[in-house]
Each structure stands twice: as C-alpha cells, then as structure tokens.
Design an enzyme around this catalytic site. Structure first.
Site, PDB file in Angstrom:
ATOM      1  N   THR A 153       0.847  -1.194   0.000  1.00  0.00           N
ATOM      2  CA  THR A 153       0.000   0.000   0.000  1.00  0.00           C
ATOM      3  C   THR A 153       0.884   1.246   0.000  1.00  0.00           C
ATOM      4  OG1 THR A 153      -1.801  -1.076   1.146  1.00  0.00           O
ATOM      5  CG2 THR A 153      -1.551   1.264   1.583  1.00  0.00           C
TER       6      THR A 153
ATOM      7  N   ARG B  75     -14.614  -6.888   0.199  1.00  0.00           N
ATOM      8  CA  ARG B  75     -13.821  -6.503   1.376  1.00  0.00           C
ATOM      9  C   ARG B  75     -13.166  -5.109   1.162  1.00  0.00           C
ATOM     10  NH1 ARG B  75      -8.348  -4.881   2.644  1.00  0.00           N
ATOM     11  NH2 ARG B  75      -7.999  -5.383   4.812  1.00  0.00           N
TER      12      ARG B  75
ATOM     13  N   GLY C  78     -10.576  -2.260   3.215  1.00  0.00           N
ATOM     14  CA  GLY C  78      -9.667  -2.104   4.351  1.00  0.00           C
ATOM     15  C   GLY C  78      -9.766  -0.727   4.997  1.00  0.00           C
TER      16      GLY C  78
ATOM     17  N   THR D 291      -0.451   1.686   7.012  1.00  0.00           N
ATOM     18  CA  THR D 291      -0.371   0.470   6.195  1.00  0.00           C
ATOM     19  C   THR D 291      -0.265  -0.745   7.103  1.00  0.00           C
ATOM     20  OG1 THR D 291       0.922  -0.775   4.563  1.00  0.00           O
ATOM     21  CG2 THR D 291       2.148   0.796   5.912  1.00  0.00           C
TER      22      THR D 291
ATOM     23  N   THR E  26      -2.489  -4.557   8.519  1.00  0.00           N
ATOM     24  CA  THR E  26      -3.709  -5.372   8.563  1.00  0.00           C
ATOM     25  C   THR E  26      -4.932  -4.471   8.763  1.00  0.00           C
ATOM     26  OG1 THR E  26      -3.098  -5.679  10.869  1.00  0.00           O
ATOM     27  CG2 THR E  26      -2.683  -7.509   9.397  1.00  0.00           C
TER      28      THR E  26
HETATM   29  N1  ASP Z   1      -4.094  -1.654   4.950  1.00  0.00           N
HETATM   30  C1  ASP Z   1      -4.313  -2.232   3.651  1.00  0.00           C
HETATM   31  C2  ASP Z   1      -5.652  -2.937   3.650  1.00  0.00           C
HETATM   32  O1  ASP Z   1      -5.971  -3.580   4.653  1.00  0.00           O
HETATM   33  C3  ASP Z   1      -3.265  -3.219   3.244  1.00  0.00           C
HETATM   34  C4  ASP Z   1      -1.826  -2.765   3.385  1.00  0.00           C
HETATM   35  O2  ASP Z   1      -1.539  -1.751   3.997  1.00  0.00           O
HETATM   36  O3  ASP Z   1      -0.920  -3.423   2.807  1.00  0.00           O
HETATM   37  O4  ASP Z   1      -6.337  -2.898   2.666  1.00  0.00           O
END
Ligand code: ASP
Length: 310
Positions: A176, A204, A206, A227, A229
């Site tokens: 990300t 989904r 995020g 960035t 989870t």
């Molecule tokens: N935070 C992003 C998501 O959950 C993923 C990431 O940062 O790599 O969509």
C-alpha cells in the site's frame, strides 16, 4: 525560509534484507526517491500539502512495485478492487473511493469526490459512474495485470488464504502507498491508496479509504497514513488515535505514534506501520513489522530513504 516537510510509505511487513535482492532494493529506492522528489518540488515552490500528497501517491500508483494503482493485487475472482482516500487538515475535508476497478489513479478520484461531490466515500460502480460523469477516463482492467501479482493470487488460492502483501507466506514484494505533508502555509494533508489484500472477496474494504482509520489529517495536530492489517487498523481507528492522543492526552507526535503502533495495535494483533507529520513539520515513521518502505524530506535539505528496521 519557510518550513515544509514530507513523508511517504510503500507498505510495511516482512521485508528482510537477507531476502531482498540488490537489484530489487535499488528499484524500490529509486521509486521512493522519485516520489519524494516530486512531493518536495511541489512544497518547495509553495504548493499545498494537499497537492503534494496527491501527486506523490499518483507517482507511487503508477509504479508496478507497489500494491496500489498499476501494481494492485488480485481479488479472489481475478479482478483488482482499489481503495484510496485523501484528507485536508485545514478544513477536515475528505474524499475517498473503494472497490474501483477501472480507474488508473484512485487517489485522483478520491480528490474529485472531495472537490466535486457532497459526499466523502463512493464505492464500486457508483464511484466509477461518478468519475465518468466528471470526465475521468475508465481504463481497461488489463492495465492492472502484473505477472507477479497473478502468481501471488495462485499461491493464495492454493493455500486458501487472504494475504497481506508482506505476510510471511506471501512473496511480500509490494505494498500500500501513502503520503503526508506539511506545507509552507502550515497546512497538513494525508493520502493513502491500495489494492488491499490478495485473494480478498465479498467486497472486502480495508482501512485505507476510511477517514480516521487509515488516513487522517487535522492542522490542530498531525497528518497520518497507515499500512498493515486493515481490519485491525479500522478497529483501533489508528490514524485518528494519533490525533486524539496528541490533542486530548497531550502526547507529542512520537509518543502518540509509538502508543498506536507498539501498544494499541499489537494488543489486538495489528501488524503494520504509519507515517505522520505534526503541525511543526516533525516527521515520524513507525512500524511494528520487520520493515516499511519509506522516505522523508524537509526544507532543511534532510532526506532519507529506508526499508528495514534501523
Ligand atoms: N491496509 C491495507 C488494507 O488492509 C493493506 C496494506 O496496507 O498493505 O487494505
């Protein structure tokens, strides 16, 4: 001389020096440097923090190394569903999009939502119809195909898992993207863009496009882009927490980021990191994983491009 500063990230996760090949490391550093220069040039000419973060994120979205725009990961069904947000710390104005499939630069659409609609977050086909009604082109989905991403999806399908870019079991090569900036007028802004997680399904979404979760800016305190989870960042309202700890608990930028990244997120098993700038131009880049692609610079001429833990 008026002060400005800028920070950007290209994702956090299991990024280990002994697993990185030197050529690839060089490519990452080059891409981070290019995006950094783009943002610093804008700020140096007196441009706004908002303009700088948008252009930095566009530069990173156009680079196939990162999980955003061109390098976005595949969904379970073999599409790319991208999320992005942008927020202005001066008036708390924000724009965001999620689940867009045919927009080359989702952060530009997020900015359009902010500037030209009464809404904050538009999703999927509705967001794309809004884009088209404002003259923004749709792009063929093939543009987002990269072999690396396709192979990651095949692995995730085999393992029957939804993977973050930098999971131990994934090829952990992309991430990300996000940017935060403090401009010569003392304004703050943040932007984040992502393809989300490999093999994600059921629409989904995020933390990245959710103001307060993955992206937040408020001139009273700081600008933040996260960035990691996403589900855990949403549950911790991570980006807003940094602001709240500064504003209501009197913590400074570094203390507030530390608390979110090393105490609040780990307490619910949240992995990742964030970049933040306060309203004096201080920069904090913090993460609880092995690495985070990141870069920073300011009006003093200080510049840094880093990948691993120090
Ligand atoms: N935070 C992003 C998501 O959950 C993923 C990431 O940062 O790599 O969509």
């Amino acid at each position: 001389m008026k002060k400005y500063s800028l920070a950007l990230h290209g994702g956090a996760g299991t990024i280990l020096k002994n697993q990185m090949n030197p050529d690839l490391e060089e490519q990452y550093k080059k891409a981070l440097n290019e995006a950094l220069k783009c943002g610093l040039d804008i700020l140096d000419k007196g441009g706004s923090a908002l303009h700088a973060v948008e252009e930095v994120v566009v530069t990173l979205e156009d680079c196939p190394l990162f999980n955003a725009g061109k390098g976005s990961v595949f969904t379970h069904e073999g599409h790319h569903e991208m999320d992005a947000a942008i927020m202005c710390g001066t008036d708390l104005n924000a724009g965001a999009v999620c689940l867009v499939r045919r927009i080359k630069n989702p952060v530009r659409l997020a900015k359009l939502v902010m500037d030209s609609s009464p809404h904050v977050l538009l999703a999927g086909p509705g967001a794309e119809a809004f884009a088209r009604s404002h003259g923004m082109e749709w792009i063929d989905e093939k543009y987002f195909f990269t072999e690396q991403r396709f192979n990651q999806l095949q692995n995730a399908l085999e393992e029957n898992k939804i993977s973050l870019d930098h999971d131990h079991s994934s090829e952990r090569k992309f991430g990300t993207v996000g940017a935060v900036a403090f401009d010569t007028q003392g304004q703050l802004a943040a932007a984040t863009s992502t393809g989300g997680m490999t093999n994600k399904r059921w629409g989904r979404i995020g933390d990245s496009p959710i103001p307060g979760a993955g992206t937040y800016a408020n001139n009273e305190s700081c600008a933040v882009s996260c960035t990691g989870t996403g589900e855990l960042f949403m549950r911790s309202v991570a980006a807003f927490q940094v602001h709240a700890l500064m504003k209501y608990a009197g913590l400074n930028l570094f203390e507030a980021c530390y608390k979110v990244v090393h105490e609040i997120l780990p307490s619910i098993e949240g992995d990742g990191g964030l970049i933040a700038i306060d309203n004096k131009g201080e920069i904090c880049l913090d993460f609880n994983t092995e690495g985070m692609y990141r870069a920073f610079g300011n009006s003093d001429g200080t510049i840094g491009i880093e990948i691993y833990q120090r």
